[in-house]
Scaffold this motif. Structure first.
Motif, PDB file in Angstrom:
ATOM      1  N   TYR A  94     -20.219  32.579   4.504  1.00 19.19           N
ATOM      2  CA  TYR A  94     -19.499  31.397   4.974  1.00 19.19           C
ATOM      3  C   TYR A  94     -17.988  31.571   4.826  1.00 19.19           C
ATOM      4  CZ  TYR A  94     -24.098  29.204   4.893  1.00 19.19           C
ATOM      5  OH  TYR A  94     -25.422  28.901   5.118  1.00 19.19           O
ATOM      6  N   GLU A  97     -15.795  29.716  10.705  1.00 17.87           N
ATOM      7  CA  GLU A  97     -16.618  28.782  11.472  1.00 17.87           C
ATOM      8  C   GLU A  97     -17.754  29.480  12.219  1.00 17.87           C
ATOM      9  OE1 GLU A  97     -15.845  24.761  14.158  1.00 17.87           O
ATOM     10  OE2 GLU A  97     -14.189  26.064  13.558  1.00 17.87           O
ATOM     11  N   VAL A 100     -21.257  28.539  11.249  1.00 14.85           N
ATOM     12  CA  VAL A 100     -21.746  27.244  11.720  1.00 14.85           C
ATOM     13  C   VAL A 100     -22.633  27.447  12.939  1.00 14.85           C
ATOM     14  CG1 VAL A 100     -21.100  24.959  12.560  1.00 14.85           C
ATOM     15  CG2 VAL A 100     -19.678  26.098  10.847  1.00 14.85           C
ATOM     16  N   GLU A 103     -26.001  29.185  11.927  1.00 13.65           N
ATOM     17  CA  GLU A 103     -26.977  28.325  11.251  1.00 13.65           C
ATOM     18  C   GLU A 103     -27.528  27.252  12.183  1.00 13.65           C
ATOM     19  OE1 GLU A 103     -27.545  26.040   6.976  1.00 13.65           O
ATOM     20  OE2 GLU A 103     -25.797  27.331   7.336  1.00 13.65           O
ATOM     21  N   TRP A 162     -16.529  25.663   5.046  1.00 16.29           N
ATOM     22  CA  TRP A 162     -17.477  26.179   6.035  1.00 16.29           C
ATOM     23  C   TRP A 162     -18.928  25.959   5.627  1.00 16.29           C
ATOM     24  CZ3 TRP A 162     -14.398  26.035   9.668  1.00 16.29           C
ATOM     25  CH2 TRP A 162     -13.138  26.633   9.643  1.00 16.29           C
ATOM     26  N   HIS A 163     -19.220  26.051   4.337  1.00 21.02           N
ATOM     27  CA  HIS A 163     -20.593  25.797   3.883  1.00 21.02           C
ATOM     28  C   HIS A 163     -20.983  24.354   4.194  1.00 21.02           C
ATOM     29  CE1 HIS A 163     -23.813  24.890   0.911  1.00 21.02           C
ATOM     30  NE2 HIS A 163     -24.147  26.153   1.102  1.00 21.02           N
ATOM     31  N   SER A 166     -21.350  23.905   8.006  1.00 15.38           N
ATOM     32  CA  SER A 166     -22.581  24.519   8.513  1.00 15.38           C
ATOM     33  C   SER A 166     -23.798  23.674   8.176  1.00 15.38           C
ATOM     34  CB  SER A 166     -22.751  25.926   7.929  1.00 15.38           C
ATOM     35  OG  SER A 166     -21.735  26.799   8.368  1.00 15.38           O
TER      36      SER A 166
END
Length: 303
Positions: A94, A97, A100, A103, A162-163, A166
């Motif tokens: 992560y 982006e 994202v 996932e 980002w985590h 996502s």
């Protein structure tokens, strides 16, 4: 009176079964008498060598979340799916982006495959507390954060969380598809998993200081997380989202102990450690899950 349990086909799929959560779910489900389809991205099966129970009811599938047919093959004949996303080995973690999109596409493919598998009755989708806690109005909320809240995607993008981004977008994608395809979906939004290999580089920890200050920095032990997944699957009254954690990091002592676990060296407590015993007020609630798990028994279930 114990809650009603899920009685259907005793074959379930765990995808991806290669991580700490997936492996522990496989073992616990086998112990409870299920036949388990363990779906993994990698082509080695050695990760299952350490399972202590009888593996007669274990079937291993090499399933890529971006290969629709491989998902269908793993789900065939199953009444339920335990889905948790594991980043592909050839993809970055992560850091931007890009994850994202990865996932979200994986979640879409898996939910679409569930819709096309007639035997699937229930899907347990592993999400994260990070899909809940990041809000513009965080400090002004009149009550505790709970399963009704969602992280603000614009805020997550602005601060490169980002985590959180996502997990939020992937879970929203799963819910939208589940409602459109009438899939019985339940999500488990987990706190930071206290796994043996947890390190300071874990993407969940981006913004840890802010979560600590807001009273929303929570962790979960593996056994508790596994039990929660099985509970929401077996209990026919389960619905919607469940925030899953069993420890709140809200004191200097908690923070220091976690820091020791996350780093190879043993950090020294700050000079103010002995004097600063301020407890941050907990502002996140897992009441819904705790109520469901009151009568849950983690031992063997099926004959």
């Amino acid at each position: 009176m114990a809650p009603a349990s899920f009685h259907s086909n005793s074959t379930v799929c765990v995808m991806d079964a290669s991580g700490h959560l997936g492996l522990s779910l496989v073992e616990s489900l086998l112990q409870r008498g299920y036949t388990v389809h363990a779906a993994v991205q990698c082509h080695g099966d050695s990760q299952f060598d350490g399972i202590s129970c009888n593996k007669q009811n274990l079937k291993i599938f090499h399933s890529d979340p971006f290969d629709y047919q491989s998902i269908i093959d793993a789900l065939r004949g199953c009444s339920g799916l335990f889905y948790n996303f594991v980043p592909p080995e050839d993809q970055p973690t992560y850091d931007d982006e890009f994850m994202v999109d990865v996932e979200v596409r994986a979640a879409h493919n898996v939910l679409e495959a569930c819709a096309q598998t007639e035997t699937i009755d229930k899907v347990v989708f592993t999400s994260s507390i990070t899909a809940v806690v990041w809000r513009q109005d965080g400090n002004s909320l009149p009550s505790d954060l709970d399963e009704r809240k969602w992280s603000d995607v614009n805020l997550c993008r602005k601060f490169k969380l980002w985590h959180a981004l996502s997990k939020t977008v992937a879970e929203k994608t799963a819910w939208a598809l589940a409602m459109d395809r009438t899939i019985n979906l339940v999500s488990v939004n987990a706190g930071l998993l206290m796994s043996p290999d947890l390190s300071i580089s874990h993407p969940y920890l981006k913004g840890a200081a802010e979560m600590y200050e807001d009273g929303t920095f929570v962790t979960v032990d593996l056994d508790f997380l596994v039990g929660a997944h099985i509970c929401v699957f077996e209990d026919v009254s389960s619905y919607g989202r469940y925030l899953c954690f069993n420890h709140v990091i809200n004191s200097p002592e908690d923070a220091f102990e976690l820091a020791r676990k996350l780093t190879l060296s043993s950090p020294s407590p700050p000079q103010s450690y002995e004097h600063d015993k301020k407890i941050t007020q907990q502002r996140i609630s897992n009441r819904k899950l705790n109520k469901l798990m009151v009568d849950f028994e983690s031992g063997p279930r099926l004959e």
